[in-house]
Motif scaffolding. Structure first.
Motif, PDB file in Angstrom:
ATOM      1  N   HIS A   1      11.828  24.165  37.169  1.00 60.69           N
ATOM      2  CA  HIS A   1      12.406  23.167  36.622  1.00 60.69           C
ATOM      3  C   HIS A   1      11.596  21.941  36.758  1.00 60.69           C
ATOM      4  O   HIS A   1      11.332  21.614  37.789  1.00 60.69           O
ATOM      5  N   LYS A   2      11.290  21.190  35.770  1.00 56.80           N
ATOM      6  CA  LYS A   2      10.678  20.036  35.643  1.00 56.80           C
ATOM      7  C   LYS A   2      11.270  18.984  36.284  1.00 56.80           C
ATOM      8  O   LYS A   2      10.695  18.067  37.183  1.00 56.80           O
ATOM      9  N   GLN A   3      12.877  18.856  35.902  1.00 50.75           N
ATOM     10  CA  GLN A   3      13.393  17.780  36.787  1.00 50.75           C
ATOM     11  C   GLN A   3      14.713  17.968  37.177  1.00 50.75           C
ATOM     12  O   GLN A   3      15.304  17.222  38.231  1.00 50.75           O
TER      13      GLN A   3
ATOM     14  N   ASP B   1      13.174  19.804  42.330  1.00 53.95           N
ATOM     15  CA  ASP B   1      12.418  20.142  40.862  1.00 53.95           C
ATOM     16  C   ASP B   1      11.120  20.418  41.299  1.00 53.95           C
ATOM     17  O   ASP B   1      10.651  20.286  41.988  1.00 53.95           O
TER      18      ASP B   1
ATOM     19  N   ASP C   1      13.351  22.089  29.875  1.00 56.30           N
ATOM     20  CA  ASP C   1      13.189  21.535  31.289  1.00 56.30           C
ATOM     21  C   ASP C   1      12.556  22.999  32.099  1.00 56.30           C
ATOM     22  O   ASP C   1      12.011  22.815  33.256  1.00 56.30           O
TER      23      ASP C   1
ATOM     24  N   LYS D   1      17.489  19.499  39.613  1.00 54.47           N
ATOM     25  CA  LYS D   1      17.581  19.977  41.182  1.00 54.47           C
ATOM     26  C   LYS D   1      18.836  20.778  41.278  1.00 54.47           C
ATOM     27  O   LYS D   1      19.808  20.622  40.442  1.00 54.47           O
TER      28      LYS D   1
END
Length: 130
Positions: free
Chosen positions: A52-54, A92, A119, A56
């Motif tokens: 995932h880019k962002q 992330d 994402d 958590k």
């Protein structure tokens, strides 16, 4: 530096049984915006295979066990999740794979964001280029 950050969740309880409380910014280091669980995974099936880019996440095996593999593109580590009082923090931009599910495995996942397909990075070669 290890990719594996385990979080111990102290059990509360008495002779009637146990309880684990999961709270934003207490036992979970972010606001919880989404909760889901994985169960009924057939023997030999692996899951995850994305980053995932962002987003958590914290994953907890509430029953049974599975093996989590985390990869940041430079190092790759593996850990067994086999306790309802132990979670793993997944930051992330970390590739994750989940293997070796026991028949009774229920993997609870707490996420910092709502579902957003944009994402996801679902191709490992693309992940390595990030």
């Amino acid at each position: 530096m290890s990719l594996i950050t385990l979080i111990d969740f102290p059990p509360l309880g008495d002779g009637r049984g146990s309880l684990v409380a999961l709270e934003s910014h207490q036992s979970i280091p972010f606001d919880i915006k989404r909760v889901y669980y994985i169960f009924g995974t057939q023997k030999g099936v692996s899951r995850g295979f994305h980053a995932h880019k962002q987003l958590k996440q914290v994953a907890v095996c509430v029953t049974g066990a599975c093996r989590m593999v985390l990869d940041n593109g430079q190092q790759r580590e593996s850990v067994w999740l086999d306790s309802a009082t132990k979670g793993i923090l997944i930051e992330d931009m970390v590739w994750r794979e989940i293997h070796d599910f026991t028949d009774d495995c229920v993997l609870l996942v707490l996420a910092s964001e709502h579902y957003d397909e944009a994402d996801y990075i679902r191709d490992y070669e693309e992940f390595l280029k990030q």
